[in-house]
Scaffold this active site. Sequence first.
Site, PDB file in Angstrom:
ATOM      1  CE1 TYR A 242       8.089  49.935  32.391  1.00 21.12           C
ATOM      2  CE2 TYR A 242       6.558  50.342  30.593  1.00 21.12           C
ATOM      3  CZ  TYR A 242       7.686  49.722  31.079  1.00 21.12           C
ATOM      4  OH  TYR A 242       8.417  48.890  30.269  1.00 21.12           O
TER       5      TYR A 242
ATOM      6  CB  SER B  16       7.651  51.145  26.944  1.00 20.80           C
ATOM      7  OG  SER B  16       6.345  50.628  26.910  1.00 20.80           O
TER       8      SER B  16
ATOM      9  CE  LYS C 258      10.826  51.365  30.339  1.00 19.42           C
ATOM     10  NZ  LYS C 258      12.182  50.779  30.484  1.00 19.42           N
TER      11      LYS C 258
END
Lengths: 337, 337
Positions: free
Chosen positions: B153, B125, B157
């Site tokens: 998050y 991402s 990733k």
Amino acid sequence: MKILITGGAGFIGSRLARALLDRGSLAGHPIDRLVLADQVAPRAELAADGRVETRVGVLAAQCEALAADGFDGVFHLASAVSGECEADFDLGLRSNLDTTRALLDALRGTARAGRPPARLVFSSSVAVFGPDPSKPLPEQVGDDTLPAPKTSYGTHKLMCEHLIADYSRKGFIDGRSARLMTVTVRPGRPNGAASSFFSGIVREPLAGVESICPVGPEVSHPLTSAARTVEGLIAVYEASIEALGGRLALNLPAVNATVAQMLDALEAVAGKAVRDRVRFVRDETIAGIVANWPRGATAARAARLGLRADADFQTIIRRYIDDCRAAGDDAALKGLA
Amino acid sequence: MKILITGGAGFIGSRLARALLDRGSLAGHPIDRLVLADQVAPRAELAADGRVETRVGVLAAQCEALAADGFDGVFHLASAVSGECEADFDLGLRSNLDTTRALLDALRGTARAGRPPARLVFSSSVAVFGPDPSKPLPEQVGDDTLPAPKTSYGTHKLMCEHLIADYSRKGFIDGRSARLMTVTVRPGRPNGAASSFFSGIVREPLAGVESICPVGPEVSHPLTSAARTVEGLIAVYEASIEALGGRLALNLPAVNATVAQMLDALEAVAGKAVRDRVRFVRDETIAGIVANWPRGATAARAARLGLRADADFQTIIRRYIDDCRAAGDDAALKGLA
């Protein structure tokens, strides 16, 4: 205050423990208790200090107990080394990634208990850098060079840097990651690591023993003494996050030297007869690994903390000789005229 | 060949499944079996295809069983989203880091069984990028911009990108990581994610509903359609590592647009009455989060694979309208004159 050193019986851990005990304080607070956790017992002279407590065993198994200690500060040096991680992939992940996470979760209890989060310095490594088809290595890697690890060891170090930054962002710990350069001269025997020769080509000739250099004289590498490394770890602990320039890992200073320059320095310090104990016998495997390593490093953020590299490689050699003399290790210097 | 999509019932996973079934082959091999693993059942029209097998449940609990499948290829899209990870730190680590590792270990069995390693595309991402005191974000983040995640998050990733590169280096899998840009227009309801408004300010007005934009019109962001994202995932799967430029993660293409440009595009496509359903009511929390996000992105390596961004934001809006029409979703377009 209560400080933990993981890997506290190791090469750097022992020296850091000695330095902390000699200072007696850290970030302005007296050190009342220094816990040395390692798989082996620390040096007797460290264990004899009334402030020192030793915890011998696998770190992963100790983390739950360590949670109860309420440490104010931690130097997390324990790690499976590069060669071990390449030989046993799962052991590497367990020792480096899982154990670091278990340690962070143990420390998180401190913040949960309503006390300030434990400050943690993580010993990352120049091994996070490597060449990549999309991004060749610059001649010198900097704080902001894009990491591209080419070993599991470097991969784990990089993953832990970011895990520590995220635990810190959440307020669970107050973490900082310092990338250590290749520490020379390591005492003892050659250890089979690909980097072993960077110490060996100085240590063995000084001990009167022949040494094989498996790479060409043009190979360059960022090198540092143990003393400068310990100084760097302490400075990174004591600095404010503002002074550090944030939570991203920073390089510690290095002397960037070629093998030829290392040997010139050895000759200048110890004479031609010592230098002549080094023979070049190329080892394609080691040369191939070393070709993926940075040829040099810069350390702009560390410089802003006032940290400096050793003056030159001669200084690094002289430090080693002084250390051997201080330890009364005559055998280590029996090659000196 | 046998393909697995984790998150196969999700927004991108469903579209990827549809695209793969329509193509019938991948990297020159017919797709005999397409396993859709997700916490919920996939769309009925996908499940009805004879090649599709569904696995409903928590992915972590499924990995051991998946190991027995001997997949040739995997698209690993399943992930706890940004908001979930911020709300529950441990759930985030379990869902994103631990589950990815369990999946990689499951796939590793394929290489161990003497077959070619499973090819895996990981949906990373643009959230790996963030500003840092030591390194401000460039106006557009590129493939080689230094990642500095500002969310758990994004941290997970980034960690998974490097874990996947290392499993690949060891020959356990053949992994590639593609960084997805913010996909618009997501159908359905606002979901409370800080990025929700990037879809909401188009979707709600088209449905005849007022929408609040919580940031100023000058805010810029890298945006993409679902179709271009699916195209990118497939191209990254099919490319050789040489064509990809190595194992480091690469950006997928984006339209870099400001909120003002998005609304101009909405007016051009759907008229002034639709645009006028967007009201600006600043939300300091959301604006603060968004201020840490990249204002744009480049995708040089993806471009070398022939991947292109949508022509402009009008194209992205038209794609959404076409999708709604194709799905017979009149309610989604009842704001159109």
